[in-house]
Design a protein around this motif. Structure first.
Motif, PDB file in Angstrom:
ATOM      1  N   GLN A 115      29.078   1.554 -42.744  1.00  0.00           N
ATOM      2  CA  GLN A 115      29.129   0.231 -42.132  1.00  0.00           C
ATOM      3  C   GLN A 115      28.059   0.082 -41.062  1.00  0.00           C
ATOM      4  OE1 GLN A 115      33.219   0.091 -40.815  1.00  0.00           O
ATOM      5  NE2 GLN A 115      33.952  -0.800 -42.743  1.00  0.00           N
ATOM      6  N   LYS A 116      27.898   1.110 -40.228  1.00  0.00           N
ATOM      7  CA  LYS A 116      26.894   1.055 -39.164  1.00  0.00           C
ATOM      8  C   LYS A 116      25.474   1.056 -39.729  1.00  0.00           C
ATOM      9  CE  LYS A 116      29.647   3.145 -35.430  1.00  0.00           C
ATOM     10  NZ  LYS A 116      29.419   2.114 -34.384  1.00  0.00           N
ATOM     11  N   LEU A 117      25.294   1.719 -40.866  1.00  0.00           N
ATOM     12  CA  LEU A 117      23.986   1.727 -41.518  1.00  0.00           C
ATOM     13  C   LEU A 117      23.718   0.417 -42.259  1.00  0.00           C
ATOM     14  CD1 LEU A 117      23.913   5.327 -43.069  1.00  0.00           C
ATOM     15  CD2 LEU A 117      22.521   4.500 -41.162  1.00  0.00           C
ATOM     16  N   GLY A 118      24.784  -0.316 -42.581  1.00  0.00           N
ATOM     17  CA  GLY A 118      24.644  -1.543 -43.344  1.00  0.00           C
ATOM     18  C   GLY A 118      24.358  -1.297 -44.811  1.00  0.00           C
ATOM     19  N   SER A 177      16.270  -8.114 -52.997  1.00  0.00           N
ATOM     20  CA  SER A 177      16.109  -6.682 -53.250  1.00  0.00           C
ATOM     21  C   SER A 177      17.383  -5.948 -52.876  1.00  0.00           C
ATOM     22  CB  SER A 177      14.928  -6.128 -52.453  1.00  0.00           C
ATOM     23  OG  SER A 177      15.130  -6.339 -51.071  1.00  0.00           O
ATOM     24  N   PRO A 178      17.726  -4.877 -53.596  1.00  0.00           N
ATOM     25  CA  PRO A 178      18.955  -4.139 -53.305  1.00  0.00           C
ATOM     26  C   PRO A 178      18.876  -3.442 -51.948  1.00  0.00           C
ATOM     27  CG  PRO A 178      17.617  -2.938 -54.888  1.00  0.00           C
ATOM     28  CD  PRO A 178      16.965  -4.272 -54.706  1.00  0.00           C
ATOM     29  N   ALA A 179      20.032  -3.143 -51.394  1.00  0.00           N
ATOM     30  CA  ALA A 179      20.094  -2.396 -50.141  1.00  0.00           C
ATOM     31  C   ALA A 179      19.476  -1.020 -50.343  1.00  0.00           C
ATOM     32  CB  ALA A 179      21.549  -2.253 -49.699  1.00  0.00           C
ATOM     33  N   ASP A 211      19.720   7.447 -38.061  1.00  0.00           N
ATOM     34  CA  ASP A 211      19.891   6.052 -37.664  1.00  0.00           C
ATOM     35  C   ASP A 211      21.247   5.841 -37.011  1.00  0.00           C
ATOM     36  OD1 ASP A 211      17.411   4.940 -38.929  1.00  0.00           O
ATOM     37  OD2 ASP A 211      18.387   5.683 -40.747  1.00  0.00           O
ATOM     38  N   VAL A 212      22.225   6.625 -37.425  1.00  0.00           N
ATOM     39  CA  VAL A 212      23.600   6.487 -36.938  1.00  0.00           C
ATOM     40  C   VAL A 212      24.220   7.877 -36.794  1.00  0.00           C
ATOM     41  CG1 VAL A 212      25.938   5.753 -37.633  1.00  0.00           C
ATOM     42  CG2 VAL A 212      24.007   4.195 -37.903  1.00  0.00           C
ATOM     43  N   VAL A 213      24.947   8.079 -35.714  1.00  0.00           N
ATOM     44  CA  VAL A 213      25.715   9.311 -35.520  1.00  0.00           C
ATOM     45  C   VAL A 213      27.168   8.929 -35.241  1.00  0.00           C
ATOM     46  CG1 VAL A 213      26.061  11.346 -34.063  1.00  0.00           C
ATOM     47  CG2 VAL A 213      23.737  10.608 -34.632  1.00  0.00           C
ATOM     48  N   VAL A 214      28.076   9.407 -36.084  1.00  0.00           N
ATOM     49  CA  VAL A 214      29.506   9.123 -35.936  1.00  0.00           C
ATOM     50  C   VAL A 214      30.256  10.440 -35.813  1.00  0.00           C
ATOM     51  CG1 VAL A 214      31.575   8.224 -37.103  1.00  0.00           C
ATOM     52  CG2 VAL A 214      29.430   6.917 -37.155  1.00  0.00           C
TER      53      VAL A 214
END
Length: 241
Positions: free
Chosen positions: A157-160, A3-5, A134-137
């Motif tokens: 990248q951090k989220l994948g 399945s796709p990302a 999910d991610v804070v940059v």
């Protein structure tokens, strides 16, 4: 069959999660006045909003200023901004409902801003928004701020999630350019710009009552090409004011 990302939504903070640009401009203007500068802060931010404050300060002096001094100016501006904005902190209309719906719909959600950690906390923790990301940059997580692509690249990248499955919500011209440099598409938030002032967003919204996660998915599934960053626009934004 693999399945796709998932798709990912990446948000800028100032002017997107909150409509704070007038207060940012006023803080700059007060400091400019004390420094004897005549630069119009509102016009300045229309062009350079999204960049780290130290980089914005570099554009208003006709002589080189040491980095240490620029950081001091940036800290002074930050204090002024916080005092001015303290009782005005409000999320952009419809934001929390949109973020909750996006989570339910299976989107990954990230924040990519040029602000330092304490400024991020000043906004998203006060407004209880961190739970949705999910991610804070922020500024401390990258070497090069916007309009460089690094902020959004690191978020993805951090989220994948690969860049072609990401969409960036931006209110600033240079932030839009950073999205395209990161090979991502963009939705404009017209808190400080007119819709026609963006380069080529998928869509321009006034606030998050204007769009649903399902509509974002439909836009992405049409798979429009990522616009090439406009060297002309970026060059124009850096011009001295």
């Amino acid at each position: 069959m693999v399945s796709p990302a998932p798709y990912a939504l990446i948000f800028d903070m100032d002017g997107v999660l909150i409509d704070n640009t007038p207060y940012q401009a006023k803080a700059f203007q007060l400091l400019f006045r004390d420094l004897g500068l005549t630069t119009n802060a509102r016009q300045l931010l229309r062009r350079l909003n999204g960049m780290p404050a130290t980089n914005i300060f570099k554009t208003v002096f006709r002589h080189p200023v040491p980095d240490k001094q620029l950081k001091e100016y940036s800290s002074q501006r930050e204090l002024l901004y916080r005092v001015l904005y303290w009782d005005k902190r409000r999320e952009t209309p419809g934001l929390s409902a949109f973020l909750r719906a996006a989570r339910t719909a299976g989107f990954k959600i990230g924040l990519g801003t040029s602000s330092p950690p304490e400024t991020i906390s000043y906004i998203i923790d006060h407004l209880d928004l961190r739970q949705y990301f999910d991610v804070v940059v922020g500024k401390e997580d990258v070497d090069k701020g916007k309009p460089h692509a690094e902020t959004f690249v690191v978020v993805a990248q951090k989220l994948g999630v690969p860049p072609e499955r990401c969409v960036v919500f931006e209110d600033a011209i240079l932030g839009e350019q950073a999205a395209y440099k990161a090979k991502m598409r963009c939705i404009g938030v017209s808190s400080g710009l007119k819709p026609e002032e963006f380069q080529a967003p998928l869509r321009v919204i006034k606030d998050f009552r204007d769009i649903t996660p399902e509509q974002v998915r439909e836009l992405l599934e049409q798979n429009p090409p990522v616009p090439k960053p406009s060297k002309e626009m970026a060059k124009r934004e850096y011009m001295k004011l």
